[in-house]
Design a protein around this motif. Structure first.
Motif, mmCIF file in Angstrom:
data_model
loop_
_atom_site.group_PDB
_atom_site.id
_atom_site.type_symbol
_atom_site.label_atom_id
_atom_site.label_comp_id
_atom_site.label_asym_id
_atom_site.label_seq_id
_atom_site.Cartn_x
_atom_site.Cartn_y
_atom_site.Cartn_z
ATOM 1 N N ALA A 7 -8.290 14.076 -32.059
ATOM 2 C CA ALA A 7 -7.060 14.297 -32.825
ATOM 3 C C ALA A 7 -7.300 15.283 -33.965
ATOM 4 N N LEU A 8 -8.426 15.178 -34.647
ATOM 5 C CA LEU A 8 -8.749 16.116 -35.722
ATOM 6 C C LEU A 8 -8.951 17.532 -35.194
ATOM 7 N N ILE A 9 -9.616 17.656 -34.066
ATOM 8 C CA ILE A 9 -9.817 18.980 -33.471
ATOM 9 C C ILE A 9 -8.481 19.577 -33.046
ATOM 10 N N ALA A 10 -7.626 18.776 -32.426
ATOM 11 C CA ALA A 10 -6.308 19.270 -32.012
ATOM 12 C C ALA A 10 -5.500 19.711 -33.229
ATOM 13 N N TYR A 11 -5.556 18.948 -34.302
ATOM 14 C CA TYR A 11 -4.848 19.301 -35.529
ATOM 15 C C TYR A 11 -5.358 20.627 -36.087
ATOM 16 N N LEU A 12 -6.675 20.792 -36.137
ATOM 17 C CA LEU A 12 -7.243 22.033 -36.672
ATOM 18 C C LEU A 12 -6.909 23.242 -35.797
ATOM 19 N N VAL A 13 -6.902 23.049 -34.489
ATOM 20 C CA VAL A 13 -6.538 24.159 -33.586
ATOM 21 C C VAL A 13 -5.068 24.535 -33.776
ATOM 22 N N LEU A 14 -4.201 23.538 -33.912
ATOM 23 C CA LEU A 14 -2.776 23.825 -34.154
ATOM 24 C C LEU A 14 -2.574 24.559 -35.476
ATOM 25 N N ARG A 15 -3.262 24.115 -36.518
ATOM 26 C CA ARG A 15 -3.121 24.779 -37.823
ATOM 27 C C ARG A 15 -3.650 26.208 -37.778
ATOM 28 N N ALA A 16 -4.755 26.431 -37.083
ATOM 29 C CA ALA A 16 -5.308 27.786 -36.971
ATOM 30 C C ALA A 16 -4.365 28.688 -36.183
ATOM 31 N N ALA A 17 -3.778 28.161 -35.125
ATOM 32 C CA ALA A 17 -2.832 28.953 -34.340
ATOM 33 C C ALA A 17 -1.581 29.255 -35.152
ATOM 34 N N GLN A 18 -1.130 28.302 -35.957
ATOM 35 C CA GLN A 18 0.053 28.541 -36.775
ATOM 36 C C GLN A 18 -0.226 29.585 -37.853
ATOM 37 N N ILE A 24 7.146 31.167 -36.926
ATOM 38 C CA ILE A 24 7.528 29.777 -37.147
ATOM 39 C C ILE A 24 6.754 29.281 -38.361
ATOM 40 N N THR A 25 7.481 28.949 -39.419
ATOM 41 C CA THR A 25 6.820 28.616 -40.681
ATOM 42 C C THR A 25 6.527 27.131 -40.837
ATOM 43 N N GLN A 26 7.326 26.264 -40.248
ATOM 44 C CA GLN A 26 7.145 24.828 -40.432
ATOM 45 C C GLN A 26 6.111 24.274 -39.454
ATOM 46 N N PRO A 27 5.119 23.530 -39.937
ATOM 47 C CA PRO A 27 4.072 23.000 -39.044
ATOM 48 C C PRO A 27 4.616 22.061 -37.965
ATOM 49 N N LEU A 28 5.574 21.220 -38.302
ATOM 50 C CA LEU A 28 6.107 20.280 -37.314
ATOM 51 C C LEU A 28 6.886 21.013 -36.229
ATOM 52 N N ALA A 29 7.679 22.012 -36.607
ATOM 53 C CA ALA A 29 8.422 22.796 -35.620
ATOM 54 C C ALA A 29 7.462 23.547 -34.701
ATOM 55 N N ALA A 31 4.367 22.627 -33.930
ATOM 56 C CA ALA A 31 3.732 21.642 -33.052
ATOM 57 C C ALA A 31 4.668 21.226 -31.920
ATOM 58 N N ARG A 32 5.948 21.085 -32.218
ATOM 59 C CA ARG A 32 6.920 20.730 -31.171
ATOM 60 C C ARG A 32 7.044 21.838 -30.138
ATOM 61 N N LEU A 33 7.107 23.087 -30.581
ATOM 62 C CA LEU A 33 7.213 24.203 -29.645
ATOM 63 C C LEU A 33 5.961 24.321 -28.785
ATOM 64 N N VAL A 34 4.815 24.095 -29.365
ATOM 65 C CA VAL A 34 3.572 24.140 -28.582
ATOM 66 C C VAL A 34 3.564 23.008 -27.556
ATOM 67 N N ARG A 35 4.010 21.829 -27.948
ATOM 68 C CA ARG A 35 4.041 20.693 -27.021
ATOM 69 C C ARG A 35 4.986 20.964 -25.856
ATOM 70 N N ILE A 36 6.147 21.544 -26.142
ATOM 71 C CA ILE A 36 7.128 21.828 -25.095
ATOM 72 C C ILE A 36 6.625 22.914 -24.146
ATOM 73 N N ASN A 37 5.946 23.910 -24.681
ATOM 74 C CA ASN A 37 5.518 25.064 -23.886
ATOM 75 C C ASN A 37 4.034 25.028 -23.538
ATOM 76 N N LEU A 38 3.436 23.876 -23.534
ATOM 77 C CA LEU A 38 1.997 23.765 -23.344
ATOM 78 C C LEU A 38 1.535 24.293 -21.990
ATOM 79 N N MET A 39 2.308 24.094 -20.956
ATOM 80 C CA MET A 39 1.895 24.519 -19.609
ATOM 81 C C MET A 39 2.395 25.911 -19.236
#
Length: 68
Positions: A7-18, A24-29, A31-39
Motif C-alpha cells: 500500500a505504501l509503495i502504491a501510494y508513493l507511485v501514485l504521488r510520483a505520477a501525479q 489533474i491537481t487533486q490527488p483523490l481525483a 487516483a480515481r482516474l488511474v483506477r478507472i483507466n488502469l487496464m
C-alpha cells in the motif's frame, strides 16, 4: 506487513505520477482516474478524455446483411 508495504509503495507511485503531470491537481481525483483507466494504455494527460469507440469491421457485419 507485506500488505502495508504494498500500500505504501502504491501510494508513493501514485504521488510520483501525479507530480509528473499538471492536468489533474487533486490527488483523490487522480487516483480515481488511474483506477478507472488502469487496464488502458493511455498517457496520463489523456485520462480525462473519453475513450474512442473501436472501429466497426464492415466485413464482419456483412454476414448479417446477407441473410434474407
Amino acid at each position: 506487513r507485506i500488505q502495508i508495504f504494498v500500500a505504501l509503495i502504491a501510494y508513493l507511485v501514485l504521488r510520483a505520477a501525479q507530480d509528473c503531470q499538471s492536468a489533474i491537481t487533486q490527488p483523490l481525483a487522480f487516483a480515481r482516474l488511474v483506477r478507472i483507466n488502469l487496464m488502458h494504455r493511455r498517457p496520463i494527460d489523456a485520462l480525462k478524455k473519453p475513450n474512442k469507440p473501436p472501429p466497426i469491421n464492415t466485413p464482419q457485419m456483412s454476414l448479417f446483411d446477407n441473410e434474407s
